[in-house]
Design an enzyme around this catalytic site. Structure first.
Site, PDB file in Angstrom:
ATOM      1  N   CYS I  37       0.240  -1.040  -0.209  1.00  0.00           N
ATOM      2  CA  CYS I  37      -0.360  -0.148   0.105  1.00  0.00           C
ATOM      3  C   CYS I  37       0.758   1.236  -0.095  1.00  0.00           C
ATOM      4  CB  CYS I  37      -0.979   0.232   1.728  1.00  0.00           C
ATOM      5  SG  CYS I  37      -1.843   1.361   1.403  1.00  0.00           S
ATOM      6  N   ASP I  44      -0.756  -5.605   0.953  1.00  0.00           N
ATOM      7  CA  ASP I  44      -1.804  -6.129   0.431  1.00  0.00           C
ATOM      8  C   ASP I  44      -1.460  -7.590   0.549  1.00  0.00           C
ATOM      9  OD1 ASP I  44      -3.079  -3.212   0.982  1.00  0.00           O
ATOM     10  OD2 ASP I  44      -2.363  -2.520  -0.533  1.00  0.00           O
ATOM     11  N   GLU I  60       2.803 -17.091 -21.576  1.00  0.00           N
ATOM     12  CA  GLU I  60       3.569 -18.206 -21.361  1.00  0.00           C
ATOM     13  C   GLU I  60       3.352 -18.039 -19.689  1.00  0.00           C
ATOM     14  OE1 GLU I  60       5.988 -20.724 -19.920  1.00  0.00           O
ATOM     15  OE2 GLU I  60       6.822 -18.405 -19.278  1.00  0.00           O
ATOM     16  N   LEU I  61       2.603 -19.262 -18.911  1.00  0.00           N
ATOM     17  CA  LEU I  61       1.987 -19.217 -17.427  1.00  0.00           C
ATOM     18  C   LEU I  61       3.305 -18.585 -16.572  1.00  0.00           C
ATOM     19  CD1 LEU I  61       0.132 -19.068 -15.844  1.00  0.00           C
ATOM     20  CD2 LEU I  61       0.579 -21.673 -15.959  1.00  0.00           C
ATOM     21  N   TYR I  78      -4.683  -0.331  -5.575  1.00  0.00           N
ATOM     22  CA  TYR I  78      -5.904  -1.579  -6.065  1.00  0.00           C
ATOM     23  C   TYR I  78      -6.118  -1.216  -7.248  1.00  0.00           C
ATOM     24  CZ  TYR I  78      -6.483  -3.120  -0.775  1.00  0.00           C
ATOM     25  OH  TYR I  78      -6.131  -3.597   0.091  1.00  0.00           O
TER      26      TYR I  78
END
Lengths: 121, 121, 121, 121, 121, 121, 121, 121, 121, 121
Positions: I37, I44, I60-61, I78
């Site tokens: 944060c 966070d 690509e994961l 956020y």
């Protein structure tokens, strides 16, 4: 009707146990508990659970609701909430056994639960 | 067919235990229990659970349904509901052990559970 | 392939326990149990759970499936279902310990569970 | 980096327990277990859970993953899966206590769970 | 306001137990724990649960949050995380009893849980 | 009493819709459906859901129970179960709309759901 | 018995749709899918869901099980698994509509889902 | 206090909508509904859900509770319960839109849900 | 092996879409997201979900995992987390469509979810 | 640090939307809402959910927490709670779209949910 015959002033009222010859258990779950954090002044939230075996008297449920509401504006730590409720229950009805648990909402990402029992095992 | 051979008048009927040589457990969960609050006249709702070990006789399920329905118009406190059912079960079949639990819906934001066991531990 | 070497006629078949030196537990959960109510002729439904510690022999799973299917047309009470299965398991493999539980669907708004154990505690 | 310093060949590797003075518990849940049914040649699936209290050595998690993968092409019964894993764990690290559970997917509508513990109670 | 009167530097701060005459239990659940795997350098994630019975002092919740955050950049194995936290709790408040559990996210398809208790049973 | 005035022979009986001026929806969920696999002779299990908007007539629930029981000994594929029930419902009460869904238990590790609607969208 | 009349060699077998006049939906959920990651050689796990509306032919469930098993030793990416299954389904039965979804277990703390539909919307 | 100013005689009371310029939705879920089956004389149980968009008036919640309680001794079919409540709501407050759903407990192993909406779409 | 051929430096790497003729959807759920944060310096936590339809390239994961880890020490709100990730995904692979959601843990008793989509509807 | 730069007096504070070119959605779930029933003086409890698409400004989360706390001692009906919050949000940040939902705990066995949206559809 007699809906007003029990306390609404925040004291724990009681009625006579009709089944004193039997060791039976009564449990109340109160998920609408709220008090105030004495350090930050912010509201705290949690569920209070009371489990007890009555001796001569049982707790009257409606007075217990008002009793829990009396914490709404009160600055008090989690550990004290649970011990104070247990002390007040013991003072009010002298049960054979009683356990109070407080499950408090996350603060700083951490939830807290405090449990106290009377008498000591 | 014999569907009418057991009681439908609110008494707990029974049949002979075919396996008396074995200590086995029978549990009924009845989530459709309703009675009336004697203080407010408002209906109460809950789940009654009976767990017992039969001696010479078993409870006939259909008569137990009618027995629980007999509370529908009856003004009675939670603590009494559970103790009365346990007393009636014990009177009807003299089980080796029996426990009755009532889980009642929230009133004033608080749920209640009462549990009684026969015989005393 | 040997898929046919065990019983499919409703008897409980078994194979030799390969680990008799160890007290280990095997549990089967069978949620597709159905029989017939002897009073109404209507089908009953439930889940049969068997937990046992084998002695010299283990229950062959496929034969147990056929064994449970043999109740499909059989008129039998809940209490008898559980005790009969336990008796048949004990007769088939003489386990060190075995428990059978039947969890039956609601009838008249009430569910039933019956549990029996061998040997007696 | 040292990611390769432990076994990837299907043996259970270990490292020295840094806290041997304390009886503490370690649990691994492995929901990606698969082996082959020796009767039908079809794949079986399940979750293997290992709970143990280490003595001098702890199981290295990555080698345990490769160890479980070694069952992928292996024809083996449920009862043997659990007992063999327990034997291999005991042989590898001689734990103070260990329990292995296998929760296997439904076959013929019936799920199976096998549990074995070392040493015998 | 006194929100700053407790430690924020990663040490476990405490306050005086107001109810030392009673054996009561306090539980913290911290699902936002993260550290670093010393073998791969990758972040690990889990939930730390602390359950303890206080003696003279209770753990201050906010300082405990900062204490757990001190693991964020630290390379440490699961087994050590739990034992180290338990040691630090015991050193900080000398509780009557304490148990620390770490539930760690799946790595290689396997989840891990480590549990340690003080004093030894 | 009139409990016997509707069909118990496996035909879908009906009564007059008292609210024909309104397009309202009726849903029955029947989790106790069982039939027989025509290929293996083994029992199949599932939940049948019927959702319909009545025209002149509504389905009588008790006759629908007996209708579904008529599948108990019948060899029939999943796809046919759902289409046949839909056809029979349409023939019995000519609803404005009707959808039948069958959710069948896993066979070979695979669950199946079939859904059919009348009339075509 | 005819249990062997459909393919077990990994091809998708089919039977004639008995209800071609109706647009109805068939869904298979297969949670026991496993293949091999072509980059790491490690096994992958997931659930394959097929939803389709048949034209002239329906997929035979048992052959579909064997078809999915044919991926067990196959090195293939998630994106390809789903597209290949969809292509094979379309080639086998030319459905009116079909959607294949693959929900794959977490790798590196991240789960993946791939969804493909025929024909394009 | 004004707690008695609304109806407790089973009529649906209302108050003035303070936000008539906005189309907003109000939903009540009442899981304690019970009536009587007109065919068997047995009690029925269910959850009534009302969703509506108010016009000039809103339903007073406490009077709605008493209104639902007025069904407690009334013999009425599921289909009628839902249509009658909808008619009474429309008569009482003439809402812009309203939907009533009744989810009734299983009878003969089958649960029923009835849903009606005003005005017709 | 080629496990190292994709980026591990925090950039989003990609590979060629093998099925460009089809509009199919890929979803990644990453529950181990953590950032800092910018107002309080506190960590966070949340779950990032990416859903996209690839054009010429797929993400690509493994590189995406390292990309998300690059937020671990980054001070960011956020609302920015979600928009920045969406921008980076669009820049990396120019998908046909993409949606990013961030579900963030409770702070002050309130959870937050931010969702952004490309292109605008 | 700037933790105090936003309002704590119960007004809804805001900051500049950094991504005004994109229609993205922000959702806050606040399960710790409590107010007072104006008829009985008893506390009410519920969860407030706000979903909005920002225009020029976003709601600052901490000020929103204090804003919701300002209802703690306020006597107000459910219908008003939701409409008032929506009005205040619209007044504070003039969002492109906003929806407020209040899910309130059961009173007299009935739960209530109120939902309002700006602008009107």
């Amino acid at each position: 009707m007699g809906a007003n015959e029990f306390a609404t002033d925040g004291t724990i009222d009681s009625f006579e146990n009709q089944h004193p010859g039997r060791d039976y258990e009564i449990r109340f779950d109160a998920p609408e508990f709220t008090s105030v954090c004495p350090m930050t002044g912010q509201p705290d939230f949690g569920t209070i659970t009371l489990v007890y075996v009555p001796e001569a008297r049982c707790i009257e449920l409606r007075s217990f609701k008002f009793y829990l509401q009396s914490f709404r504006e009160r600055g008090i730590f989690y550990e004290d909430v649970v011990n104070v409720i247990l002390d007040d229950v013991v003072a009010a009805i002298a049960p054979r056994r009683a356990t109070v648990t407080g499950d408090f909402h996350a603060r700083g990402g951490i939830t807290a639960r405090v449990t106290a029992t009377h008498p000591q095992a």
